[in-house]
Every structure is written in structure tokens, then in C-alpha cells.
Design an enzyme around this catalytic site. Structure first.
Site, short mmCIF file in Angstrom:
data_model
loop_
_atom_site.label_atom_id
_atom_site.label_comp_id
_atom_site.label_asym_id
_atom_site.label_seq_id
_atom_site.Cartn_x
_atom_site.Cartn_y
_atom_site.Cartn_z
N HIS A 1 -3.96 -5.02 0.66
CA HIS A 1 -3.44 -5.49 1.95
C HIS A 1 -3.72 -6.98 2.15
O HIS A 1 -4.66 -7.36 2.85
CB HIS A 1 -4.09 -4.70 3.08
CG HIS A 1 -3.62 -3.31 3.23
ND1 HIS A 1 -2.45 -2.97 3.88
CD2 HIS A 1 -4.16 -2.15 2.80
CE1 HIS A 1 -2.29 -1.65 3.86
NE2 HIS A 1 -3.31 -1.13 3.21
N CYS B 1 0.83 -1.21 0.00
CA CYS B 1 0.00 0.00 0.00
C CYS B 1 0.87 1.26 0.00
O CYS B 1 1.52 1.54 -1.01
CB CYS B 1 -0.99 -0.04 1.16
SG CYS B 1 -2.40 1.07 0.89
N GLU C 1 -1.83 -8.87 3.85
CA GLU C 1 -1.30 -9.26 5.17
C GLU C 1 -2.29 -9.11 6.31
O GLU C 1 -2.09 -9.66 7.39
CB GLU C 1 -0.05 -8.42 5.48
CG GLU C 1 -0.30 -7.05 6.09
CD GLU C 1 -0.86 -5.99 5.14
OE1 GLU C 1 -1.03 -4.84 5.59
OE2 GLU C 1 -1.11 -6.30 3.97
#
Length: 229
Positions: free
Chosen positions: A175, A87, A177
Site C-alpha cells: 500500500h 492489494c 498510497e
């Protein structure tokens, strides 16, 4: 392998990456830039991970550590280190590779489909990714593709969702993660304003299987970067 990560906000951490690094036996260190901690010495790490954050990459007056961070990223790229940007991190890496960062046409927050282009389907960093998947997004800015980087992935809201620069360097605008617990922490800090490509926190948090699917793709990307020559 020695992995160093750069943090920009207290509530944005490594997510599912942290236990994977521990399980693989990698040593991990961090610079919490928002606390004024210094960037790492180049020889102290093999892999640099640049995380997300709510700021813009050009907000130097509000976040003066951005200047040193950009220099750190540039040094890592020049030294052929492994570099992953997520990001804001992807925007910072793209910027240092010559890809300008600007405001996206619309903010994108929540679950939106991402589709791989022709080059994305054969890119080594994203080997094993499906041709289409639903990713968790939270961004208002976006990067242009750096020179010599092919378009890899796109969503309806954002034309450039990922890039790679050789086998060791990759950036993702979304994202992968983030775990469900991470997302709850994020919404405790900020609730995004409704918009065309912005979903309500309740809608996002209800999609528990999607977080797990994203985390599996995150670890696939990590494996690909780890194995890169």
C-alpha cells in the site's frame, strides 16, 4: 484523462493518489461497491484503479458485487485501458489475467522491505524505483504471477509483490498510497493479531517518514502509468 476507481471498504480510499489526480487535472469518478453502486460503463473512463479491501476475491456469497467487478476488470483489460490494482485490487487484476489468488504463507502487516528482482529493475511501470525500499503492507492473501508476467519484487513474507502486463497495467500487493492519516483510520476499524510479519499499530504509526517515502513511490508509479503509450 478520465479516471474511475473501485472502492471495497469505507475506510480504504485513494490516499495520496487523490490530490495527485486533482493536481494533474484528471476527472475522477468512483464506484463504492460496498454500497451497491454499479461498476462503470466501459466507455466512461480511460484509467481504472482497483483499491484494497478486507475481503477475499472469492467471497461471492458475502460480496456478490465481486462478480460484476471481475467482469469490469476483464473488460478494461481487453480494451487496453490503463489498470492499476492495489492489494486486493492487484489480486483481482491478477486473477483476471490468469494468476490464481491464494492465502499467503503468513499474514503481512506493517513495514517490511521489498526488493526488486532483475526484471523489476528494468520494468517500465516501476521505472525510478529503488532496488530496495520499505513498504507498508496489509494482506493475508497473495497472487500468483499471471502468465507471461515476470517476477518483479519480493519480500521475506511474500514472493510476489508486484507485476505488470504491458506498460499500462500494474499491480502491487503493498500500500504505497496510504498516508499516516489513512493508517490511523484503518487501525480504528481493525487491529491485526500479532504474528511473525505483523507489527503493532503503534510501531507502524511511529514511522511517519516511511509514509511520505511510500507516497513518493506511489506518485512515481502513477506518473509512469500516465505516460504509458
Amino acid at each position: 484523462m478520465r479516471v474511475h476507481w473501485l472502492q471495497h471498504a469505507e475506510h480504504e480510499d485513494l490516499g495520496c493518489i487523490a490530490p495527485w489526480l486533482a493536481a494533474r487535472g484528471h476527472s475522477v469518478s468512483v464506484s463504492r461497491l460496498q454500497r451497491g453502486e454499479p461498476t462503470p460503463v466501459l466507455d466512461s473512463y480511460d484509467w481504472l484503479i482497483v483499491m484494497g479491501g478486507p475481503m477475499n476475491i472469492y467471497e461471492h456469497a458475502a460480496h456478490p458485487w465481486l462478480v460484476a467487478e471481475k467482469q469490469c476488470i476483464r473488460s478494461a483489460l481487453n480494451a487496453a485501458k490503463r489498470v492499476l490494482g492495489i492489494c486486493l485490487g492487484a489480486q483481482l487484476v491478477a486473477d483476471q489475467l490468469g494468476g490464481p489468488v491464494t492465502k499467503n504463507a503468513e499474514p503481512e502487516v506493517g513495514w517490511q522491505p521489498v526488493t526488486l528482482g532483475e526484471m523489476g529493475r528494468i520494468d517500465k511501470a516501476f521505472a525510478g524505483f529503488p532496488e530496495s525500499f520499505t513498504a507498508f503492507h496489509w494482506h493475508g492473501d497473495t497472487f500468483a504471477l499471471p502468465p507471461d508476467c515476470a517476477p518483479l519484487m519480493a519480500s521475506a513474507a511474500c514472493a510476489n509483490q508486484a507485476f505488470s502486463a504491458g506498460a499500462r497495467v500494474a499491480g502491487i500487493q503493498f500500500h504505497l498510497e496510504v498516508t499516516a492519516a489513512n493508517a490511523r483510520d484503518w487501525f480504528a476499524v481493525e487491529r491485526p493479531k500479532p504474528a511473525r510479519f505483523v507489527q503493532a499499530p503503534e510501531t507502524i504509526l511511529a514511522a511517519l517518514p516511511s509514509f511520505a517515502a511510500n507516497n513518493r513511490l506511489m506518485l512515481k508509479l502513477m506518473e509512469n502509468l500516465e505516460a504509458a503509450e
